[in-house]
Design an enzyme around this catalytic site. Structure first.
Site, short mmCIF file in Angstrom:
data_model
loop_
_atom_site.label_atom_id
_atom_site.label_comp_id
_atom_site.label_asym_id
_atom_site.label_seq_id
_atom_site.Cartn_x
_atom_site.Cartn_y
_atom_site.Cartn_z
N LYS A 51 10.13 46.26 37.85
CA LYS A 51 11.45 46.85 38.17
C LYS A 51 11.31 48.13 38.98
O LYS A 51 11.96 48.31 39.99
CB LYS A 51 12.23 47.24 36.88
CG LYS A 51 12.64 46.12 35.98
CD LYS A 51 13.61 46.59 34.91
CE LYS A 51 13.11 47.66 33.95
NZ LYS A 51 12.04 47.36 33.04
N ARG A 106 20.12 48.14 28.50
CA ARG A 106 19.07 47.46 27.73
C ARG A 106 19.64 46.81 26.47
O ARG A 106 18.89 46.18 25.72
CB ARG A 106 17.99 48.47 27.33
CG ARG A 106 16.74 48.42 28.20
CD ARG A 106 15.79 49.45 27.69
NE ARG A 106 14.41 49.24 28.06
CZ ARG A 106 13.87 49.75 29.16
NH1 ARG A 106 14.58 50.44 30.01
NH2 ARG A 106 12.58 49.55 29.38
N ARG A 123 -1.28 49.87 35.06
CA ARG A 123 -0.37 50.75 35.80
C ARG A 123 -0.79 52.22 35.76
O ARG A 123 -1.14 52.75 34.72
CB ARG A 123 1.04 50.62 35.21
CG ARG A 123 2.03 51.64 35.75
CD ARG A 123 3.45 51.25 35.55
NE ARG A 123 3.81 50.94 34.18
CZ ARG A 123 4.97 50.39 33.83
NH1 ARG A 123 5.85 50.08 34.76
NH2 ARG A 123 5.23 50.14 32.58
N ARG A 127 0.83 55.92 31.64
CA ARG A 127 1.89 56.16 30.66
C ARG A 127 1.35 55.93 29.25
O ARG A 127 0.56 55.02 29.03
CB ARG A 127 3.06 55.19 30.93
CG ARG A 127 3.93 55.63 32.07
CD ARG A 127 4.96 54.60 32.48
NE ARG A 127 5.66 53.94 31.39
CZ ARG A 127 6.71 53.15 31.57
NH1 ARG A 127 7.18 52.93 32.78
NH2 ARG A 127 7.30 52.57 30.54
N ARG A 155 7.10 46.96 22.92
CA ARG A 155 8.18 47.01 23.92
C ARG A 155 8.66 45.60 24.24
O ARG A 155 9.85 45.37 24.43
CB ARG A 155 7.68 47.70 25.20
CG ARG A 155 7.57 49.20 25.03
CD ARG A 155 6.60 49.82 26.02
NE ARG A 155 7.01 49.66 27.39
CZ ARG A 155 6.16 49.59 28.42
NH1 ARG A 155 4.87 49.67 28.22
NH2 ARG A 155 6.63 49.48 29.63
P1 AMP Z 1 10.92 52.05 31.26
O1 AMP Z 1 10.40 53.15 32.11
O2 AMP Z 1 12.17 51.40 31.85
O3 AMP Z 1 9.87 51.04 30.89
O4 AMP Z 1 11.41 52.71 29.89
C1 AMP Z 1 10.48 53.37 29.04
C2 AMP Z 1 11.08 53.57 27.66
O5 AMP Z 1 12.24 54.42 27.75
C3 AMP Z 1 11.58 52.31 26.96
O6 AMP Z 1 10.54 51.59 26.34
C4 AMP Z 1 12.57 52.93 25.96
O7 AMP Z 1 11.88 53.53 24.89
C5 AMP Z 1 13.21 54.03 26.78
N1 AMP Z 1 14.43 53.58 27.52
C6 AMP Z 1 14.56 53.42 28.87
N2 AMP Z 1 15.78 53.00 29.19
C7 AMP Z 1 16.46 52.88 28.03
C8 AMP Z 1 17.79 52.47 27.70
N3 AMP Z 1 18.64 52.04 28.65
N4 AMP Z 1 18.14 52.48 26.40
C9 AMP Z 1 17.29 52.89 25.45
N5 AMP Z 1 16.04 53.27 25.68
C10 AMP Z 1 15.61 53.27 26.96
#
Ligand code: AMP
Length: 213
Positions: A13, A87, A126, A158, A169
């Site tokens: 993404k 999400r 990554r 990360r 996740r």
């Molecule tokens: P990402 O960078 O999109 O993989 O997001 C990393 C982490 O941020 C996720 O595993 C969640 O813990 C948190 N997170 C990101 N977006 C959301 C969302 N829309 N709602 C809740 N938690 C989020």
């Protein structure tokens, strides 16, 4: 034009949103990046958010909406690519209301489809640039001296990109986010693009969806 990306963790993404941001002059709004910034701050909220992210759990919907509203109110843009939001189905409904309030709408929802093993490899390989946001993969990209090709900053991994955290996740995704895909499918807004293979080929397929070809 406003777009949403929905996908399993590490499906690409962020990489694709970054490419679209440049190609279409849209704002790439990554809620993950927004939260990682908060997690880095030395505050109670920062600690709470860090723990949730590091364990692959979701931040609650009301806080997410508040953060999203704050962010959008600072933007002056042609359109937004929502990367990582919504999400949950509740967040999708909240976003509908917010778009209505702002006299905006979501044009298309792009589901980046990928199998769990490919996503796992993308997660564990990554590395990202904390300065300019560029994303690389140690298995697929030619990285020199662990530095960002774009700005020269040292690349970092990360905390949630270990195999164990990835599995958490992915479970969270299956329970909370998979229903979001059905939600948009029922609204006839969903376009599925395979996220297997070369990032330029995937990008071209996304472009076809955006341009209705
Ligand atoms: P990402 O960078 O999109 O993989 O997001 C990393 C982490 O941020 C996720 O595993 C969640 O813990 C948190 N997170 C990101 N977006 C959301 C969302 N829309 N709602 C809740 N938690 C989020």
């Amino acid at each position: 034009m406003n777009l949403i990306f929905v996908a399993p963790p590490a499906a690409g993404k962020g990489t694709q949103a970054e490419m679209l941001e440049k190609g279409y002059n849209l704002y790439h709004l990554s809620t993950g990046d927004l939260l990682r910034e908060i997690a880095n701050s030395d505050t109670e909220l920062g600690k709470e958010v860090k723990e949730l992210i590091d364990n692959g759990n979701l931040i609650n919907d009301d806080l997410m909406l508040k953060l999203l509203k704050e962010k959008i109110s600072t933007l002056n843009t042609n359109g937004i690519i929502f990367d990582g939001f919504p999400r949950t189905v509740n967040q999708a409904e909240m976003l509908n209301e917010l778009m209505e309030e702002l006299n905006q709408n979501i044009d298309k929802v792009i589901y980046l489809e990928v199998d769990k093993l490919t996503a796992l490899k993308r997660a564990t390989g990554r590395v990202t640039c904390s300065n300019c946001g560029s994303i690389y993969n140690i298995y697929f990209d030619n990285i020199v001296d662990n530095k960002c090709d774009n700005c020269g900053q040292i690349l970092t991994k990360r905390n949630d990109d270990t195999e164990e955290k990835f599995n958490n996740r992915f479970d969270t995704y299956m329970v909370n986010t998979k229903p979001v895909i059905d939600y948009y499918k029922n609204l006839n807004m969903l376009y599925t693009v395979s996220s297997i293979g070369n990032k330029n080929d995937i990008y071209n397929n996304i472009k076809k969806v955006i341009e209705g070809k």
